[in-house]
Design a protein around this motif. Structure first.
Motif, PDB file in Angstrom:
ATOM      1  N   ARG A  12       0.871  -1.184   0.000  1.00  0.00           N
ATOM      2  CA  ARG A  12       0.000   0.000   0.000  1.00  0.00           C
ATOM      3  C   ARG A  12       0.905   1.230   0.000  1.00  0.00           C
ATOM      4  O   ARG A  12       1.793   1.379   0.845  1.00  0.00           O
ATOM      5  N   MET A  26       1.654  -5.383   3.305  1.00  0.00           N
ATOM      6  CA  MET A  26       0.430  -5.940   3.864  1.00  0.00           C
ATOM      7  C   MET A  26       0.216  -7.356   3.337  1.00  0.00           C
ATOM      8  O   MET A  26       0.777  -7.736   2.314  1.00  0.00           O
ATOM      9  N   ARG A  27      -0.618  -8.125   4.021  1.00  0.00           N
ATOM     10  CA  ARG A  27      -1.108  -9.409   3.522  1.00  0.00           C
ATOM     11  C   ARG A  27      -2.579  -9.261   3.130  1.00  0.00           C
ATOM     12  O   ARG A  27      -3.335  -8.557   3.811  1.00  0.00           O
ATOM     13  N   VAL A  28      -2.986  -9.933   2.060  1.00  0.00           N
ATOM     14  CA  VAL A  28      -4.367  -9.867   1.602  1.00  0.00           C
ATOM     15  C   VAL A  28      -5.219 -10.849   2.400  1.00  0.00           C
ATOM     16  O   VAL A  28      -4.897 -12.044   2.490  1.00  0.00           O
ATOM     17  N   ASP A  31     -10.351 -10.103  -1.255  1.00  0.00           N
ATOM     18  CA  ASP A  31     -10.397  -9.151  -2.354  1.00  0.00           C
ATOM     19  C   ASP A  31     -11.691  -9.404  -3.121  1.00  0.00           C
ATOM     20  O   ASP A  31     -11.771 -10.347  -3.919  1.00  0.00           O
ATOM     21  N   THR A  38      -6.934  -6.020   3.823  1.00  0.00           N
ATOM     22  CA  THR A  38      -5.527  -6.354   4.011  1.00  0.00           C
ATOM     23  C   THR A  38      -5.168  -6.254   5.487  1.00  0.00           C
ATOM     24  O   THR A  38      -5.928  -5.699   6.286  1.00  0.00           O
ATOM     25  N   GLY A 128       0.130  -4.122  -5.656  1.00  0.00           N
ATOM     26  CA  GLY A 128      -0.622  -3.594  -4.524  1.00  0.00           C
ATOM     27  C   GLY A 128      -1.572  -2.498  -4.946  1.00  0.00           C
ATOM     28  O   GLY A 128      -2.289  -2.630  -5.946  1.00  0.00           O
TER      29      GLY A 128
END
Length: 216
Positions: A12, A26-28, A31, A38, A128
């Motif tokens: 991000r 970040m980790r998702v 989505d 995130t 991202g």
């Protein structure tokens, strides 16, 4: 439009006038059409303005004002660091001028507070998404019983500097009303049916790291 996979590391970025103002790994979590969700944890890689970093270390908010003065002139540099103290979960609708953040304690076991960040809608990138933090925030108790505005003085300063335009200000005012309505009606992440208070960082995920150096 490519969807990001659950557990994928994304970056991000806050971008102002074509330059990177900050980056956060970040980790998702999800989505979907509704929102990009995130998360990050202590130790996650970040880059942010050097003056912001000094303000955090020294506890001197005047350095944040200096950072905004540097922002408007385009004369800032970034320093590397890591996310500290909390696990953060971020719900970002694709076209809205805000994100809803949930902050948990460092172990990720207890919801500490909610935090609404007013910011640009996202622009997806190859690894991202980009946005721009508009400084004003709303801090909300974990049980949603009360809330308070944060950094209104700094928001007034960036308005004077022209960092936030009249059009952006109008969009932010509309976003304020949207968020307060969500709180009143318990919709979005504030819904009683949402599992956010019980959400936990996936223990199989490694701490996310940033790739390379930021674009300038």
């Amino acid at each position: 439009m490519r969807r990001f996979g659950i557990g994928e590391t994304v970056v991000r970025r806050d971008v102002y006038r074509g330059r990177v103002w900050s980056e956060q790994a970040m980790r998702v979590v999800a989505d979907t059409d509704e929102a990009l969700v995130t998360a990050c944890c202590p130790g996650a890689g970040r880059r942010w303005p050097s003056l912001y970093a000094r303000a955090s270390i020294d506890g001197d908010r005047s350095l944040r004002t200096e950072a905004f003065d540097a922002m408007v002139t385009g004369n800032w540099d970034l320093t590397s660091g890591v996310w500290q103290e909390t696990v953060m979960l971020v719900w970002k609708p694709p076209v809205e001028w805000f994100s809803v953040n949930a902050f948990y304690d460092a172990a990720g076991h207890r919801l500490r507070n909610w935090y609404v960040n007013f910011e640009h809608p996202i622009r997806r990138t190859g690894n991202g998404f980009d946005s721009l933090d508009l400084v004003l925030d709303l801090v909300i108790a974990p049980d949603l019983a009360d809330w308070t505005w944060k950094d209104e003085d700094e928001y007034a300063h960036v308005r004077r500097l022209g960092i936030v335009s009249d059009g952006e200000h109008r969009a932010l005012e509309h976003a304020r009303a949207q968020v307060l309505a969500m709180l009143d009606h318990r919709t979005g992440p504030f819904s009683d049916t949402e599992p956010w208070p019980a959400w936990r960082w996936d223990g199989a995920w490694r701490v996310p790291e940033l790739p390379g150096r930021p674009e300038r």
